[in-house]
Design a protein around this motif. Structure first.
Motif, PDB file in Angstrom:
ATOM      1  N   ILE A 180      -4.629  -9.999   7.584  1.00  0.00           N
ATOM      2  CA  ILE A 180      -3.650 -11.070   7.375  1.00  0.00           C
ATOM      3  C   ILE A 180      -2.871 -10.828   6.084  1.00  0.00           C
ATOM      4  CG2 ILE A 180      -3.403 -13.535   6.846  1.00  0.00           C
ATOM      5  CD1 ILE A 180      -5.854 -14.022   8.633  1.00  0.00           C
ATOM      6  N   LYS A 181      -1.551 -11.012   6.184  1.00  0.00           N
ATOM      7  CA  LYS A 181      -0.706 -10.985   4.989  1.00  0.00           C
ATOM      8  C   LYS A 181      -0.249 -12.421   4.716  1.00  0.00           C
ATOM      9  CE  LYS A 181       2.152  -7.653   4.037  1.00  0.00           C
ATOM     10  NZ  LYS A 181       3.323  -6.723   4.028  1.00  0.00           N
ATOM     11  N   PRO A 182      -0.621 -12.985   3.583  1.00  0.00           N
ATOM     12  CA  PRO A 182      -0.240 -14.374   3.302  1.00  0.00           C
ATOM     13  C   PRO A 182       1.270 -14.518   3.089  1.00  0.00           C
ATOM     14  CG  PRO A 182      -1.231 -13.371   1.361  1.00  0.00           C
ATOM     15  CD  PRO A 182      -1.386 -12.385   2.481  1.00  0.00           C
ATOM     16  N   GLU A 183       1.773 -15.659   3.439  1.00  0.00           N
ATOM     17  CA  GLU A 183       3.201 -15.930   3.244  1.00  0.00           C
ATOM     18  C   GLU A 183       3.418 -16.479   1.837  1.00  0.00           C
ATOM     19  OE1 GLU A 183       4.742 -18.416   6.310  1.00  0.00           O
ATOM     20  OE2 GLU A 183       4.179 -17.045   7.925  1.00  0.00           O
ATOM     21  N   LEU A 184       3.794 -15.598   0.938  1.00  0.00           N
ATOM     22  CA  LEU A 184       4.075 -16.008  -0.443  1.00  0.00           C
ATOM     23  C   LEU A 184       5.058 -15.027  -1.053  1.00  0.00           C
ATOM     24  CD1 LEU A 184       2.232 -13.893  -2.330  1.00  0.00           C
ATOM     25  CD2 LEU A 184       0.422 -15.420  -1.640  1.00  0.00           C
ATOM     26  N   PRO A 185       5.785 -15.438  -2.069  1.00  0.00           N
ATOM     27  CA  PRO A 185       6.804 -14.570  -2.674  1.00  0.00           C
ATOM     28  C   PRO A 185       6.218 -13.244  -3.165  1.00  0.00           C
ATOM     29  CG  PRO A 185       7.033 -16.817  -3.467  1.00  0.00           C
ATOM     30  CD  PRO A 185       5.754 -16.777  -2.696  1.00  0.00           C
ATOM     31  N   GLY A 186       6.838 -12.170  -2.801  1.00  0.00           N
ATOM     32  CA  GLY A 186       6.417 -10.848  -3.257  1.00  0.00           C
ATOM     33  C   GLY A 186       5.401 -10.160  -2.379  1.00  0.00           C
ATOM     34  N   ALA A 187       4.968 -10.813  -1.286  1.00  0.00           N
ATOM     35  CA  ALA A 187       3.923 -10.219  -0.443  1.00  0.00           C
ATOM     36  C   ALA A 187       4.383  -8.949   0.256  1.00  0.00           C
ATOM     37  CB  ALA A 187       3.445 -11.238   0.589  1.00  0.00           C
ATOM     38  N   ASP A 188       5.700  -8.753   0.356  1.00  0.00           N
ATOM     39  CA  ASP A 188       6.224  -7.564   1.033  1.00  0.00           C
ATOM     40  C   ASP A 188       6.539  -6.412   0.083  1.00  0.00           C
ATOM     41  OD1 ASP A 188       6.121  -8.592   3.642  1.00  0.00           O
ATOM     42  OD2 ASP A 188       7.972  -9.717   3.316  1.00  0.00           O
ATOM     43  N   ARG A 189       6.181  -6.557  -1.173  1.00  0.00           N
ATOM     44  CA  ARG A 189       6.439  -5.479  -2.131  1.00  0.00           C
ATOM     45  C   ARG A 189       5.634  -4.221  -1.778  1.00  0.00           C
ATOM     46  NH1 ARG A 189       8.871  -6.374  -6.980  1.00  0.00           N
ATOM     47  NH2 ARG A 189       9.502  -8.533  -7.442  1.00  0.00           N
ATOM     48  N   LYS A 190       6.127  -3.072  -2.232  1.00  0.00           N
ATOM     49  CA  LYS A 190       5.472  -1.802  -1.923  1.00  0.00           C
ATOM     50  C   LYS A 190       4.105  -1.669  -2.590  1.00  0.00           C
ATOM     51  CE  LYS A 190       9.683   0.887  -1.069  1.00  0.00           C
ATOM     52  NZ  LYS A 190      10.498   2.050  -1.504  1.00  0.00           N
ATOM     53  N   ASN A 191       3.899  -2.418  -3.670  1.00  0.00           N
ATOM     54  CA  ASN A 191       2.617  -2.314  -4.369  1.00  0.00           C
ATOM     55  C   ASN A 191       1.564  -3.272  -3.806  1.00  0.00           C
ATOM     56  OD1 ASN A 191       3.947  -4.621  -5.356  1.00  0.00           O
ATOM     57  ND2 ASN A 191       2.878  -4.487  -7.344  1.00  0.00           N
ATOM     58  N   VAL A 192       1.858  -3.881  -2.661  1.00  0.00           N
ATOM     59  CA  VAL A 192       0.909  -4.774  -1.999  1.00  0.00           C
ATOM     60  C   VAL A 192       0.344  -4.050  -0.782  1.00  0.00           C
ATOM     61  CG1 VAL A 192       0.580  -7.009  -0.881  1.00  0.00           C
ATOM     62  CG2 VAL A 192       2.187  -6.791  -2.796  1.00  0.00           C
ATOM     63  N   VAL A 193      -0.979  -3.889  -0.748  1.00  0.00           N
ATOM     64  CA  VAL A 193      -1.628  -3.140   0.331  1.00  0.00           C
ATOM     65  C   VAL A 193      -2.826  -3.922   0.860  1.00  0.00           C
ATOM     66  CG1 VAL A 193      -0.897  -0.896  -0.571  1.00  0.00           C
ATOM     67  CG2 VAL A 193      -3.080  -1.874  -1.308  1.00  0.00           C
ATOM     68  N   PHE A 194      -3.274  -3.553   2.037  1.00  0.00           N
ATOM     69  CA  PHE A 194      -4.460  -4.175   2.627  1.00  0.00           C
ATOM     70  C   PHE A 194      -5.721  -3.412   2.216  1.00  0.00           C
ATOM     71  CE2 PHE A 194      -1.279  -5.429   5.952  1.00  0.00           C
ATOM     72  CZ  PHE A 194      -1.355  -6.799   5.725  1.00  0.00           C
ATOM     73  N   ALA A 195      -6.817  -4.157   2.033  1.00  0.00           N
ATOM     74  CA  ALA A 195      -8.100  -3.545   1.667  1.00  0.00           C
ATOM     75  C   ALA A 195      -8.520  -2.494   2.688  1.00  0.00           C
ATOM     76  CB  ALA A 195      -9.177  -4.622   1.546  1.00  0.00           C
ATOM     77  N   GLU A 196      -8.348  -2.820   3.960  1.00  0.00           N
ATOM     78  CA  GLU A 196      -8.746  -1.885   5.012  1.00  0.00           C
ATOM     79  C   GLU A 196      -7.985  -0.572   4.890  1.00  0.00           C
ATOM     80  OE1 GLU A 196      -7.909  -1.834   9.701  1.00  0.00           O
ATOM     81  OE2 GLU A 196      -9.264  -3.453   9.077  1.00  0.00           O
ATOM     82  N   ASP A 197      -6.698  -0.625   4.540  1.00  0.00           N
ATOM     83  CA  ASP A 197      -5.900   0.596   4.410  1.00  0.00           C
ATOM     84  C   ASP A 197      -6.315   1.399   3.180  1.00  0.00           C
ATOM     85  OD1 ASP A 197      -4.499  -0.012   6.689  1.00  0.00           O
ATOM     86  OD2 ASP A 197      -2.840  -0.975   5.641  1.00  0.00           O
ATOM     87  N   VAL A 198      -6.748   0.712   2.145  1.00  0.00           N
ATOM     88  CA  VAL A 198      -7.256   1.402   0.953  1.00  0.00           C
ATOM     89  C   VAL A 198      -8.519   2.182   1.310  1.00  0.00           C
ATOM     90  CG1 VAL A 198      -8.272   1.087  -1.334  1.00  0.00           C
ATOM     91  CG2 VAL A 198      -6.245  -0.239  -0.667  1.00  0.00           C
ATOM     92  N   LEU A 199      -9.420   1.530   2.032  1.00  0.00           N
ATOM     93  CA  LEU A 199     -10.698   2.156   2.367  1.00  0.00           C
ATOM     94  C   LEU A 199     -10.537   3.328   3.327  1.00  0.00           C
ATOM     95  CD1 LEU A 199     -12.872  -1.070   2.752  1.00  0.00           C
ATOM     96  CD2 LEU A 199     -12.917   0.555   0.858  1.00  0.00           C
ATOM     97  N   THR A 200      -9.573   3.254   4.221  1.00  0.00           N
ATOM     98  CA  THR A 200      -9.381   4.336   5.190  1.00  0.00           C
ATOM     99  C   THR A 200      -8.447   5.428   4.686  1.00  0.00           C
ATOM    100  OG1 THR A 200      -7.603   3.079   6.264  1.00  0.00           O
ATOM    101  CG2 THR A 200      -9.827   2.858   7.179  1.00  0.00           C
ATOM    102  N   GLY A 201      -7.872   5.226   3.496  1.00  0.00           N
ATOM    103  CA  GLY A 201      -6.979   6.236   2.943  1.00  0.00           C
ATOM    104  C   GLY A 201      -5.551   6.142   3.421  1.00  0.00           C
TER     105      GLY A 201
END
Length: 641
Positions: A477-498
């Motif tokens: 889930i990506k929360p609806e809040l200002p800045g959530a679409d920035r490039k420096n915002v990532v999902f935990a699952e994507d971090v763990l899988t590389g």
């Protein structure tokens, strides 16, 4: 070395066919007065079929004040003998020996379970149960000693090959022995000589009741791992006392409820953690009687090495929950077919201490043997499984094993689903044992696997399909809040899988299991990590490993704030709200989102148009844990008629 594991062993006058014992584990499968149920009988029967030399039934309470769990096995009254005799006969028919563990919970229970005040050597609450016990009087001590002896006599009458006295894990006998829990000033407290008086009187009276030719073993906590508790030096001396009193085997374990991770060790603990203690105890008693050891023994190679070092017998607990047949598979050299315990504790210990009956994350049949007919179907169907994660793999494996013709479709180019991220955090690599087991079994049962293939209505209509199991998982889930679409915002699952990279100082949003483990993973890589959680509880979904996980995060200097919500993400900072006040956290380079998942059901409407029966399993129902996914996949396969 493998041959050594399958050599016979003499314990007292008892000959045991191999060196593998099923360790006692409370199941909560019995009746409210400790009586056997069909569920319990079939659970034990299945494990006897798996080939252990010895099965030791779970802690059976000898006195009503000692009952520790609501549906625990009892041996406190004569009326239980006849059904217990039926069970011993079943196990003997399958070729194993059977024992029963005699115990009293002492202060490690509650009045809600016993129906009366908790009792103990001293009126000191267990730090975990937190209920003040009544200090036992001399008359009450004598009554409990007699209860142990009578319980042993019942066991002998019921056909048990041995009784094991539970002197470990902070239960009553252990409580008397330990200065941590025994603060008495009479003949049963103070000096080591006095503290061991009660447990040794229990041993003596049991021996008198059952005679010299009956096998009696003793489970011993070698260390308690609490300040002021028992250490290996004291327990080595006590082990010699046990030999002198006629004990036939010492079963070495460790821990008390305050250090429960040392009793039922999760994946944080090393495999075979008590082997060295057991060797010390064997040396201390000059090898006069056999020594058995328990504790995270799950891999055949480890069992072999343990026996090769001089330990006489190995006790395996959760390994029998995961795969009742692992001794036979080990003896036959079929290691790849063993479904190994992964030390998650989700199905067993987490459920037990929540008051539920146990199961196993990887083995949905555990405790359900009485419900399911495992014979092959007489009406094989063409089954399509959509999704190659935990739920889909288990559904496909089970359906094919039952005789259906199964095709498994996965849109990615590999199987695994959530396993891909679950196995990455520190200590979690054992989850890959289950992942690899499922993949291997899919091959062996002939599942037709279609990778890199996305299912739609046209694909279904161009194939012969009788039944569909949809296990399409979930999306972060990506929360609806200002800045959530920035490039420096990532999902935990994507971090763990590389799939996503991070840099600089990191803020993890969400302190559930995924958030905490991602923070741990990143901190171990050297990143500066902070975690915020909107709820008032950290790790609400973590389970019994929570103290260990939080302790590790603390060691890694990960700062965690609860009652804190994210309001806005900016270039190098974030705005949060804590206790109703907005604050700015400067110098945040990467924001990692771990705020939950939403189910993937986009395909469901197309599937409904096919008029083919569709079942959902796993996160496609709604997001939960792998245990839910695997169990639902199994049930969906069994629902196919």
């Amino acid at each position: 070395m493998r041959d050594k594991v399958f050599e016979s062993l003499k314990v007292g006058n008892l000959s045991i066919k191999n060196r593998i014992a099923m360790s006692p584990m409370v199941t909560n499968y019995c009746g409210e007065d400790g009586e056997l149920t069909d569920r319990y009988i079939e659970y034990i029967r299945e494990r006897a079929r798996g080939g252990p030399g010895l099965i030791i039934l779970e802690a059976a309470y000898v006195h009503p004040t000692g009952k520790g769990f609501r549906n625990e096995l009892g041996i406190h009254k004569d009326e239980l003998i006849s059904d217990l005799k039926k069970l011993t006969e079943i196990v003997h028919e399958e070729g194993s020996k059977i024992g029963i563990q005699l115990y009293h919970g002492g202060r490690q229970t509650s009045s809600d379970v016993t129906g009366q005040q908790v009792v103990a050597p001293s009126p000191i609450p267990c730090p975990v149960k937190q209920e003040k016990p009544k200090e036992l009087t001399k008359k009450e001590i004598d009554e409990i000693i007699d209860a142990f002896a009578k319980a042993a006599e019942r066991a002998k009458k019921a056909g048990f090959d041995l009784v094991e006295i539970h002197g470990a894990h902070g239960y009553l006998l252990n409580q008397f022995l330990s200065p941590y829990s025994n603060k008495r000033n009479d003949e049963y407290g103070g000096s080591f000589k006095n503290r061991k008086k009660f447990p040794l009187e229990v041993v003596k009276n049991i021996r008198k009741k059952v005679g010299d030719n009956y096998t009696v073993t003793y489970r011993l906590t070698s260390e308690e791992f609490v300040e002021g508790g028992l250490t290996i030096n004291e327990t080595k001396n006590y082990a010699q006392d046990l030999v002198n009193e006629g004990i036939d085997l010492i079963h070495v374990s460790g821990g008390v409820y305050e250090t429960s991770h040392k009793i039922i060790q999760p994946f944080f603990e090393s495999e075979g953690l008590y082997v060295d203690n057991a060797l010390e105890i064997k040396e201390a008693i000059n090898g006069e009687i056999p020594v058995m050891v328990v504790g995270r023994l799950k891999n055949p190679e480890k069992l072999e090495n343990t026996i090769a070092k001089g330990i006489d017998m190995v006790a395996v607990g959760r390994g029998f929950l995961a795969d009742p047949y692992f001794p036979k598979k080990m003896e036959e050299g079929r290691e790849e077919d063993i479904r190994k315990c992964i030390g998650c504790n989700q199905g067993c210990i987490d459920r037990l201490f929540a008051g539920d009956s146990i199961t196993c994350l990887g083995n949905p049949l555990c405790g359900q043997e009485y419900k399911y007919n495992t014979n092959k179907t007489t009406t094989p169907r063409e089954v399509m499984v959509i999704g190659g994660g935990p739920a889909g793999m288990e559904a496909a494996r089970t359906a094919a094993e039952r005789g259906h013709k199964v095709k498994l479709y996965e849109k990615e180019n590999k199987l695994g689903g959530k396993f891909s991220s679950v196995i990455v955090p520190p200590y979690k690599d054992e989850f890959d044992d289950l992942n690899q087991y499922l993949k291997k079994q899919l091959e062996k049962v002939g599942v037709d696997i279609k990778l890199g293939t996305e299912v739609d209505k046209d694909l279904i209509e161009n194939n012969n399909v009788d039944e569909i199991i949809m296990a399409t998982g979930s999306t972060p889930i990506k929360p609806e809040l200002p800045g959530a679409d920035r490039k420096n915002v990532v999902f935990a699952e994507d971090v763990l899988t590389g799939r996503a990279e991070v840099e600089g100082n990191i803020l993890v949003v969400g302190a559930g299991l995924v958030g905490c483990e991602t923070a741990e993973y990143l901190a171990e890589k050297g990143f500066d990590v902070q975690v915020i959680e909107a709820l008032d509880q950290i790790g609400a979904d973590v389970g019994s490993i929570k103290p260990l996980l939080l302790a590790n995060l603390n060691k890694l200097n990960v700062d965690i704030s609860k009652n804190t919500s994210l309001k806005e993400i900016k270039e190098n900072k974030v705005i949060i709200e804590k206790k109703g006040k907005e604050q700015i956290i400067e110098d945040i380079s990467t924001v990692v989102l771990a705020v939950g998942y939403s189910e993937n059901k986009e395909l469901l409407e197309q599937l409904k148009e096919t008029n083919i029966n569709v079942q959902l399993a796993g996160d496609s129902v709604y997001p939960r844990k792998i245990i839910d996914a695997i169990h639902e996949g199994f049930r969906a396969a069994y629902n196919i008629e």
